[in-house]
Write a protein that holds these residues in place. Sequence first.
Motif, PDB file in Angstrom:
ATOM      1  N   TYR A  63       0.830  -1.203   0.000  1.00 54.34           N
ATOM      2  CA  TYR A  63       0.000   0.000   0.000  1.00 54.34           C
ATOM      3  C   TYR A  63       0.861   1.248   0.000  1.00 54.34           C
ATOM      4  O   TYR A  63       0.478   2.277  -0.511  1.00 54.34           O
ATOM      5  CB  TYR A  63      -0.926   0.010   1.223  1.00 54.34           C
ATOM      6  CG  TYR A  63      -1.810   1.224   1.274  1.00 54.34           C
ATOM      7  CD1 TYR A  63      -2.918   1.335   0.439  1.00 54.34           C
ATOM      8  CD2 TYR A  63      -1.545   2.272   2.146  1.00 54.34           C
ATOM      9  CE1 TYR A  63      -3.728   2.447   0.462  1.00 54.34           C
ATOM     10  CE2 TYR A  63      -2.357   3.392   2.171  1.00 54.34           C
ATOM     11  CZ  TYR A  63      -3.447   3.477   1.337  1.00 54.34           C
ATOM     12  OH  TYR A  63      -4.243   4.584   1.369  1.00 54.34           O
ATOM     13  N   TYR A  64       2.024   1.176   0.559  1.00 53.63           N
ATOM     14  CA  TYR A  64       2.874   2.349   0.728  1.00 53.63           C
ATOM     15  C   TYR A  64       3.922   2.390  -0.378  1.00 53.63           C
ATOM     16  O   TYR A  64       4.891   1.641  -0.343  1.00 53.63           O
ATOM     17  CB  TYR A  64       3.534   2.313   2.113  1.00 53.63           C
ATOM     18  CG  TYR A  64       4.231   3.594   2.485  1.00 53.63           C
ATOM     19  CD1 TYR A  64       3.515   4.771   2.622  1.00 53.63           C
ATOM     20  CD2 TYR A  64       5.598   3.618   2.702  1.00 53.63           C
ATOM     21  CE1 TYR A  64       4.139   5.946   2.972  1.00 53.63           C
ATOM     22  CE2 TYR A  64       6.236   4.794   3.058  1.00 53.63           C
ATOM     23  CZ  TYR A  64       5.496   5.955   3.186  1.00 53.63           C
ATOM     24  OH  TYR A  64       6.112   7.121   3.528  1.00 53.63           O
ATOM     25  N   GLY A  69      11.810   2.409  -1.044  1.00 50.69           N
ATOM     26  CA  GLY A  69      12.780   3.398  -1.475  1.00 50.69           C
ATOM     27  C   GLY A  69      12.710   3.710  -2.959  1.00 50.69           C
ATOM     28  O   GLY A  69      13.606   4.338  -3.507  1.00 50.69           O
ATOM     29  N   SER A  70      11.667   3.296  -3.626  1.00 54.74           N
ATOM     30  CA  SER A  70      11.529   3.489  -5.068  1.00 54.74           C
ATOM     31  C   SER A  70      10.949   4.869  -5.373  1.00 54.74           C
ATOM     32  O   SER A  70       9.784   5.132  -5.108  1.00 54.74           O
ATOM     33  CB  SER A  70      10.617   2.410  -5.657  1.00 54.74           C
ATOM     34  OG  SER A  70      10.318   2.717  -6.991  1.00 54.74           O
ATOM     35  N   ASP A  71      11.784   5.726  -5.926  1.00 47.34           N
ATOM     36  CA  ASP A  71      11.300   7.042  -6.329  1.00 47.34           C
ATOM     37  C   ASP A  71      10.327   6.931  -7.496  1.00 47.34           C
ATOM     38  O   ASP A  71       9.423   7.736  -7.635  1.00 47.34           O
ATOM     39  CB  ASP A  71      12.472   7.945  -6.712  1.00 47.34           C
ATOM     40  CG  ASP A  71      13.285   8.380  -5.504  1.00 47.34           C
ATOM     41  OD1 ASP A  71      12.726   8.388  -4.393  1.00 47.34           O
ATOM     42  OD2 ASP A  71      14.470   8.718  -5.681  1.00 47.34           O
ATOM     43  N   ALA A  72      10.526   5.943  -8.348  1.00 47.48           N
ATOM     44  CA  ALA A  72       9.650   5.751  -9.501  1.00 47.48           C
ATOM     45  C   ALA A  72       8.230   5.430  -9.039  1.00 47.48           C
ATOM     46  O   ALA A  72       7.266   5.988  -9.565  1.00 47.48           O
ATOM     47  CB  ALA A  72      10.176   4.645 -10.402  1.00 47.48           C
ATOM     48  N   ARG A  73       8.089   4.554  -8.062  1.00 42.20           N
ATOM     49  CA  ARG A  73       6.756   4.214  -7.552  1.00 42.20           C
ATOM     50  C   ARG A  73       6.094   5.430  -6.925  1.00 42.20           C
ATOM     51  O   ARG A  73       4.910   5.671  -7.118  1.00 42.20           O
ATOM     52  CB  ARG A  73       6.834   3.090  -6.523  1.00 42.20           C
ATOM     53  CG  ARG A  73       6.976   1.739  -7.136  1.00 42.20           C
ATOM     54  CD  ARG A  73       6.830   0.678  -6.085  1.00 42.20           C
ATOM     55  NE  ARG A  73       7.041  -0.627  -6.676  1.00 42.20           N
ATOM     56  CZ  ARG A  73       6.956  -1.747  -6.018  1.00 42.20           C
ATOM     57  NH1 ARG A  73       6.683  -1.745  -4.731  1.00 42.20           N
ATOM     58  NH2 ARG A  73       7.148  -2.896  -6.626  1.00 42.20           N
ATOM     59  N   SER A  74       6.858   6.189  -6.182  1.00 39.32           N
ATOM     60  CA  SER A  74       6.332   7.394  -5.553  1.00 39.32           C
ATOM     61  C   SER A  74       5.846   8.375  -6.613  1.00 39.32           C
ATOM     62  O   SER A  74       4.772   8.955  -6.491  1.00 39.32           O
ATOM     63  CB  SER A  74       7.414   8.036  -4.688  1.00 39.32           C
ATOM     64  OG  SER A  74       6.970   9.265  -4.196  1.00 39.32           O
ATOM     65  N   SER A  75       6.638   8.555  -7.660  1.00 39.23           N
ATOM     66  CA  SER A  75       6.264   9.476  -8.734  1.00 39.23           C
ATOM     67  C   SER A  75       5.029   8.992  -9.480  1.00 39.23           C
ATOM     68  O   SER A  75       4.136   9.786  -9.801  1.00 39.23           O
ATOM     69  CB  SER A  75       7.426   9.642  -9.716  1.00 39.23           C
ATOM     70  OG  SER A  75       8.516  10.241  -9.071  1.00 39.23           O
ATOM     71  N   VAL A  76       4.957   7.702  -9.754  1.00 38.55           N
ATOM     72  CA  VAL A  76       3.790   7.144 -10.445  1.00 38.55           C
ATOM     73  C   VAL A  76       2.545   7.305  -9.578  1.00 38.55           C
ATOM     74  O   VAL A  76       1.483   7.709 -10.064  1.00 38.55           O
ATOM     75  CB  VAL A  76       4.021   5.660 -10.822  1.00 38.55           C
ATOM     76  CG1 VAL A  76       2.732   5.000 -11.284  1.00 38.55           C
ATOM     77  CG2 VAL A  76       5.090   5.556 -11.894  1.00 38.55           C
ATOM     78  N   VAL A 136       4.585  19.090  -9.926  1.00 35.19           N
ATOM     79  CA  VAL A 136       5.906  19.720  -9.890  1.00 35.19           C
ATOM     80  C   VAL A 136       6.564  19.401  -8.554  1.00 35.19           C
ATOM     81  O   VAL A 136       6.032  19.769  -7.497  1.00 35.19           O
ATOM     82  CB  VAL A 136       5.799  21.248 -10.078  1.00 35.19           C
ATOM     83  CG1 VAL A 136       7.171  21.906 -10.011  1.00 35.19           C
ATOM     84  CG2 VAL A 136       5.086  21.575 -11.367  1.00 35.19           C
ATOM     85  N   PRO A 137       7.694  18.712  -8.558  1.00 36.73           N
ATOM     86  CA  PRO A 137       8.342  18.340  -7.295  1.00 36.73           C
ATOM     87  C   PRO A 137       8.645  19.565  -6.425  1.00 36.73           C
ATOM     88  O   PRO A 137       9.088  20.589  -6.911  1.00 36.73           O
ATOM     89  CB  PRO A 137       9.635  17.652  -7.732  1.00 36.73           C
ATOM     90  CG  PRO A 137       9.387  17.219  -9.135  1.00 36.73           C
ATOM     91  CD  PRO A 137       8.443  18.225  -9.714  1.00 36.73           C
TER      92      PRO A 137
END
Length: 175
Positions: A63-64, A69-76, A136-137
């Motif tokens: 769920y999280y 530590g995946s920035d790609a998952r966070s961005s998606v 936008v980050p």
Amino acid sequence: MSTDQPPQRANGSPYGEHDGGADPLAGMPPLAHLGRRLVARIIDGLIIGIPIGLIMALIWGTYYPMGDGSDARSSVFTLVSVLAYFLYEGLMLTHYGQTLGKKAMKIRVAMLETGEPPVGRPGWARAATYALPEIVPCCGFIFWLVNVLWCTWDRPYRQCLHDKVARTVVVSTEP
């Protein structure tokens, strides 16, 4: 001698200024209470956030999205959430003048000049200004925060920045 003057608006400026002319809110329901607006946004956030979170959990097995530590998952996750909220808000405003959260809190979005729902471009512009900057980050969140807090000091219409862009106000649906 030229008498070219800008046309006078009978209802003041939709950008929070009032020129002393006729009140654009005359004949409209009262402005919505800020607490109701906040609760409506929370409800809408849950309506979009919970299904998106569950779908992402099924896809990723967690769920999280930041857990590994995946920035790609966070961005998606952020991109999908923002786009889903943008579509939800835009469709609801342009068709009904209110989201499910606003409906539950008995408030709606109205065009400042007419009191009508923000059909078409104004509804989409309002939704875009609210939701899309989050992509936008770093800076997107700061803009979003200033945007939503703007109504706490804006007078006389209590508009957030997304209201100013679309020339809307949030009014009560109760007398």
